[in-house]
Motif scaffolding. Structure first.
Motif, PDB file in Angstrom:
ATOM      1  N   LEU A   1      61.107  29.451  12.874  1.00 42.05           N
ATOM      2  CA  LEU A   1      62.409  29.074  12.326  1.00 42.05           C
ATOM      3  C   LEU A   1      63.118  30.243  11.639  1.00 42.05           C
ATOM      4  CD1 LEU A   1      61.444  25.587  10.830  1.00 42.05           C
ATOM      5  CD2 LEU A   1      62.909  25.995  12.825  1.00 42.05           C
ATOM      6  N   GLY A   2      62.477  31.393  11.602  1.00 45.48           N
ATOM      7  CA  GLY A   2      63.088  32.575  11.019  1.00 45.48           C
ATOM      8  C   GLY A   2      63.123  32.571   9.507  1.00 45.48           C
ATOM      9  N   ARG A   3      62.276  31.774   8.889  1.00 44.29           N
ATOM     10  CA  ARG A   3      62.260  31.694   7.433  1.00 44.29           C
ATOM     11  C   ARG A   3      61.519  32.899   6.847  1.00 44.29           C
ATOM     12  NH1 ARG A   3      66.088  28.910   5.797  1.00 44.29           N
ATOM     13  NH2 ARG A   3      65.037  28.452   3.828  1.00 44.29           N
ATOM     14  N   ASN A   4      62.038  33.432   5.750  1.00 45.38           N
ATOM     15  CA  ASN A   4      61.412  34.608   5.145  1.00 45.38           C
ATOM     16  C   ASN A   4      60.642  34.240   3.871  1.00 45.38           C
ATOM     17  OD1 ASN A   4      63.582  34.051   3.527  1.00 45.38           O
ATOM     18  ND2 ASN A   4      64.487  36.098   3.626  1.00 45.38           N
ATOM     19  N   HIS A   5      60.046  33.041   3.895  1.00 45.18           N
ATOM     20  CA  HIS A   5      59.185  32.624   2.795  1.00 45.18           C
ATOM     21  C   HIS A   5      57.937  31.966   3.365  1.00 45.18           C
ATOM     22  CE1 HIS A   5      61.264  28.762   3.581  1.00 45.18           C
ATOM     23  NE2 HIS A   5      60.105  28.243   3.229  1.00 45.18           N
ATOM     24  N   SER A   6      56.957  31.758   2.512  1.00 48.77           N
ATOM     25  CA  SER A   6      55.714  31.104   2.911  1.00 48.77           C
ATOM     26  C   SER A   6      55.632  29.719   2.261  1.00 48.77           C
ATOM     27  CB  SER A   6      54.512  31.941   2.453  1.00 48.77           C
ATOM     28  OG  SER A   6      54.458  31.985   1.035  1.00 48.77           O
ATOM     29  N   ALA A   7      54.644  28.946   2.682  1.00 53.56           N
ATOM     30  CA  ALA A   7      54.415  27.647   2.043  1.00 53.56           C
ATOM     31  C   ALA A   7      54.094  27.836   0.559  1.00 53.56           C
ATOM     32  CB  ALA A   7      53.281  26.916   2.755  1.00 53.56           C
ATOM     33  N   LYS A   8      53.341  28.887   0.260  1.00 49.77           N
ATOM     34  CA  LYS A   8      53.002  29.171  -1.144  1.00 49.77           C
ATOM     35  C   LYS A   8      54.261  29.402  -1.967  1.00 49.77           C
ATOM     36  CE  LYS A   8      50.227  32.269  -4.053  1.00 49.77           C
ATOM     37  NZ  LYS A   8      49.322  33.446  -4.067  1.00 49.77           N
TER      38      LYS A   8
ATOM     39  N   PHE B 296      76.013  27.833   9.917  1.00 52.18           N
ATOM     40  CA  PHE B 296      76.885  27.874   8.740  1.00 52.18           C
ATOM     41  C   PHE B 296      77.416  29.288   8.519  1.00 52.18           C
ATOM     42  CE2 PHE B 296      74.070  24.233   7.547  1.00 52.18           C
ATOM     43  CZ  PHE B 296      75.057  23.257   7.583  1.00 52.18           C
ATOM     44  N   GLY B 297      78.538  29.382   7.842  1.00 54.67           N
ATOM     45  CA  GLY B 297      79.131  30.681   7.560  1.00 54.67           C
ATOM     46  C   GLY B 297      78.335  31.439   6.517  1.00 54.67           C
ATOM     47  N   SER B 298      77.604  32.439   6.953  1.00 55.33           N
ATOM     48  CA  SER B 298      76.796  33.228   6.015  1.00 55.33           C
ATOM     49  C   SER B 298      76.561  34.617   6.584  1.00 55.33           C
ATOM     50  CB  SER B 298      75.451  32.535   5.746  1.00 55.33           C
ATOM     51  OG  SER B 298      74.703  32.414   6.930  1.00 55.33           O
ATOM     52  N   HIS B 299      76.300  35.565   5.686  1.00 59.01           N
ATOM     53  CA  HIS B 299      76.156  36.971   6.080  1.00 59.01           C
ATOM     54  C   HIS B 299      75.016  37.632   5.313  1.00 59.01           C
ATOM     55  CE1 HIS B 299      80.103  36.702   8.065  1.00 59.01           C
ATOM     56  NE2 HIS B 299      80.451  36.000   7.013  1.00 59.01           N
ATOM     57  N   THR B 300      74.316  38.513   5.987  1.00 59.48           N
ATOM     58  CA  THR B 300      73.237  39.269   5.353  1.00 59.48           C
ATOM     59  C   THR B 300      73.690  40.677   4.951  1.00 59.48           C
ATOM     60  OG1 THR B 300      72.447  40.118   7.484  1.00 59.48           O
ATOM     61  CG2 THR B 300      71.515  38.031   6.715  1.00 59.48           C
ATOM     62  N   ASP B 301      74.871  41.088   5.412  1.00 63.22           N
ATOM     63  CA  ASP B 301      75.301  42.479   5.255  1.00 63.22           C
ATOM     64  C   ASP B 301      76.565  42.641   4.403  1.00 63.22           C
ATOM     65  OD1 ASP B 301      76.969  41.228   7.046  1.00 63.22           O
ATOM     66  OD2 ASP B 301      76.980  42.865   8.516  1.00 63.22           O
ATOM     67  N   LYS B 302      76.884  41.636   3.581  1.00 59.27           N
ATOM     68  CA  LYS B 302      78.118  41.715   2.801  1.00 59.27           C
ATOM     69  C   LYS B 302      77.892  41.531   1.300  1.00 59.27           C
ATOM     70  CE  LYS B 302      81.070  40.500   6.684  1.00 59.27           C
ATOM     71  NZ  LYS B 302      82.214  39.718   7.193  1.00 59.27           N
ATOM     72  N   PHE B 303      76.694  41.870   0.844  1.00 60.46           N
ATOM     73  CA  PHE B 303      76.410  41.729  -0.585  1.00 60.46           C
ATOM     74  C   PHE B 303      77.254  42.672  -1.432  1.00 60.46           C
ATOM     75  CE2 PHE B 303      72.759  39.415   0.965  1.00 60.46           C
ATOM     76  CZ  PHE B 303      72.541  38.458  -0.015  1.00 60.46           C
ATOM     77  N   ASN B 304      77.826  43.694  -0.816  1.00 55.73           N
ATOM     78  CA  ASN B 304      78.731  44.597  -1.545  1.00 55.73           C
ATOM     79  C   ASN B 304      80.020  43.893  -1.960  1.00 55.73           C
ATOM     80  OD1 ASN B 304      79.273  44.631   1.373  1.00 55.73           O
ATOM     81  ND2 ASN B 304      80.925  46.055   0.870  1.00 55.73           N
TER      82      ASN B 304
ATOM     83  N   CYS C 249      73.260  35.584   2.449  1.00 53.53           N
ATOM     84  CA  CYS C 249      71.857  35.293   2.757  1.00 53.53           C
ATOM     85  C   CYS C 249      71.084  36.598   2.882  1.00 53.53           C
ATOM     86  CB  CYS C 249      71.726  34.536   4.081  1.00 53.53           C
ATOM     87  SG  CYS C 249      71.973  32.763   3.960  1.00 53.53           S
ATOM     88  N   THR C 250      69.822  36.580   2.472  1.00 58.25           N
ATOM     89  CA  THR C 250      68.987  37.766   2.659  1.00 58.25           C
ATOM     90  C   THR C 250      68.519  37.881   4.101  1.00 58.25           C
ATOM     91  OG1 THR C 250      67.066  36.496   1.919  1.00 58.25           O
ATOM     92  CG2 THR C 250      68.205  37.833   0.269  1.00 58.25           C
ATOM     93  N   SER C 251      68.520  36.753   4.831  1.00 55.56           N
ATOM     94  CA  SER C 251      68.215  36.777   6.261  1.00 55.56           C
ATOM     95  C   SER C 251      68.914  35.597   6.909  1.00 55.56           C
ATOM     96  CB  SER C 251      66.703  36.702   6.514  1.00 55.56           C
ATOM     97  OG  SER C 251      66.180  35.457   6.085  1.00 55.56           O
ATOM     98  N   LYS C 252      69.223  35.730   8.198  1.00 56.85           N
ATOM     99  CA  LYS C 252      69.950  34.680   8.926  1.00 56.85           C
ATOM    100  C   LYS C 252      68.985  33.936   9.836  1.00 56.85           C
ATOM    101  CE  LYS C 252      73.944  32.816  10.382  1.00 56.85           C
ATOM    102  NZ  LYS C 252      74.929  32.150   9.522  1.00 56.85           N
ATOM    103  N   CYS C 253      68.835  32.639   9.610  1.00 52.48           N
ATOM    104  CA  CYS C 253      67.930  31.841  10.432  1.00 52.48           C
ATOM    105  C   CYS C 253      68.539  31.621  11.820  1.00 52.48           C
ATOM    106  CB  CYS C 253      67.654  30.500   9.760  1.00 52.48           C
ATOM    107  SG  CYS C 253      66.861  30.657   8.152  1.00 52.48           S
TER     108      CYS C 253
END
Length: 352
Positions: free
Chosen positions: A126-133, A19-27, A10-14
């Motif tokens: 909710l910690g979302r990193n997007h907009s309605a647009k 759920f099992g997800s990480h923002t720092d393991k894209f390597n 994930c690019t950011s964690k809500c």
């Protein structure tokens, strides 16, 4: 066959997500997809049959470059049935037109966007990193890419939710012109930043019923407590879960089910990469499966089959039917009000 693939990036964690997800393991993405390829290839070599449904979840599948999926679909695509359904989850800010076109070309024919809200303040909460647009652009791009089976997720019962807020959400849903909506009541999951913060959540049966009834007015028929569809756009993969069908789970954190047992993948990206075939088996006795059938059947259109009930449960279900809380048709008890699903299931399984 039914297949689930977990993408734990994930690019950011809500703050509500467990759920099992990480923002720092894209390597680790390349090694992770190599491990996925190894696991899926091994499974397909050992199991025959066509793939009826596929679901790629996360995490955020759209946060990973589409080219990583190519080799996986080279394995999967020859096994798709003629009427297969293949879904990917995606976030509005990362599901670009190019990504959607590529994933559609691979064979994905259903996309589910994690919109959650159209109110900017609520999205921030909710910690979302997007907009309605971003959501409107993502849905537009999905249609350009050739998708007609599109779902949008919505979260309700937050501290922001009022009748006016839900009306605003519904107005925007109507503008999207999509055939499926998943509406989830906010859950304060343990081990998340939202855990224990009761002021963040607002439980109101009145508001729940308002949301459900107005989705119906927009043409969305409720077929499960959190899922609403127009025409025949029900999620076949989710129906397989609720019908307790066997399914395989691939990837870290994934879960599979087969013949009265669940199979758990490693709950670590690194551990999964090290041994993609490692599974922990959990046996499930017939009583537990019967309870699951009752609770799942009360939550969705599948209903509760009388043949699975013991004598006491059957008596309780018949009592509910006599009082108009359940409908009995062809030895199956159907719940006409999913908002009461938990109460109905508890009554059926109670020792009274």
């Amino acid at each position: 066959m039914h297949i689930y693939i977990h993408i734990p990036f994930c690019t950011s964690k809500c703050p509500y997500c467990a759920f099992g997800s990480h923002t720092d393991k894209f390597n680790l993405v390349k090694k992770y997809f190599q491990a996925l390829h190894f696991e899926i290839k091994d499974f397909l070599e050992k199991n025959s049959g066509e793939i009826s449904t596929l679901f790629i979840g996360g995490g955020t599948p759209s946060s990973v470059n589409s080219h990583f999926y190519a080799e996986i679909f080279n394995l999967l695509k020859p096994h798709f049935s003629s009427q297969y359904e293949a879904t990917t989850e995606a976030n509005p800010n990362s599901a670009t037109l190019a990504w959607l076109e590529a994933i559609r070309e691979f064979g994905i024919n259903r996309v589910s966007f994690g919109a959650q809200s159209f109110n900017e303040q609520k999205l921030k909460f909710l910690g979302r990193n997007h907009s309605a647009k971003d959501t409107f652009n993502a849905v537009k791009n999905a249609k350009i890419a050739g998708f007609d089976n599109i779902n949008v997720d919505l979260i309700y019962s937050t501290k922001f939710d009022t009748k006016a807020m839900l009306e605003f959400e519904l107005e925007n849903i109507a503008k999207l012109s999509v055939p499926h909506i998943s509406a989830y009541s906010l859950t304060l999951e343990e081990n998340t930043p939202f855990s224990g913060k009761k002021s963040y959540k607002k439980d109101s049966i009145r508001l729940d019923e308002f949301l459900f009834s107005h989705l119906l007015k927009l043409g969305f028929n409720q077929y499960e407590i959190s899922n609403f569809s127009k025409n025949s756009f029900l999620c076949k993969h989710n129906l397989a879960y609720w019908e307790q069908k066997n399914y395989a789970g691939f990837g870290a954190y994934a879960v599979g089910f087969k013949d009265c047992a669940r199979f758990y993948s490693p709950k670590s990206v690194e551990a999964y990469i090290k041994n993609p075939l490692l599974k922990t088996r959990e046996s499930i006795d017939k009583n537990a499966l019967r309870f699951e059938h009752i609770f799942l059947g009360a939550r969705c259109k599948i209903g509760i089959n009388a043949k699975f009930l013991n004598q006491n449960e059957l008596k309780n279900a018949q009592t509910l039917a006599q009082n108009g809380k359940l409908k009995l048709e062809n030895s199956i008890f159907y719940n006409p009000n999913f908002a009461l699903a938990d109460e109905i299931a508890l009554f059926i399984t109670s020792q009274i």
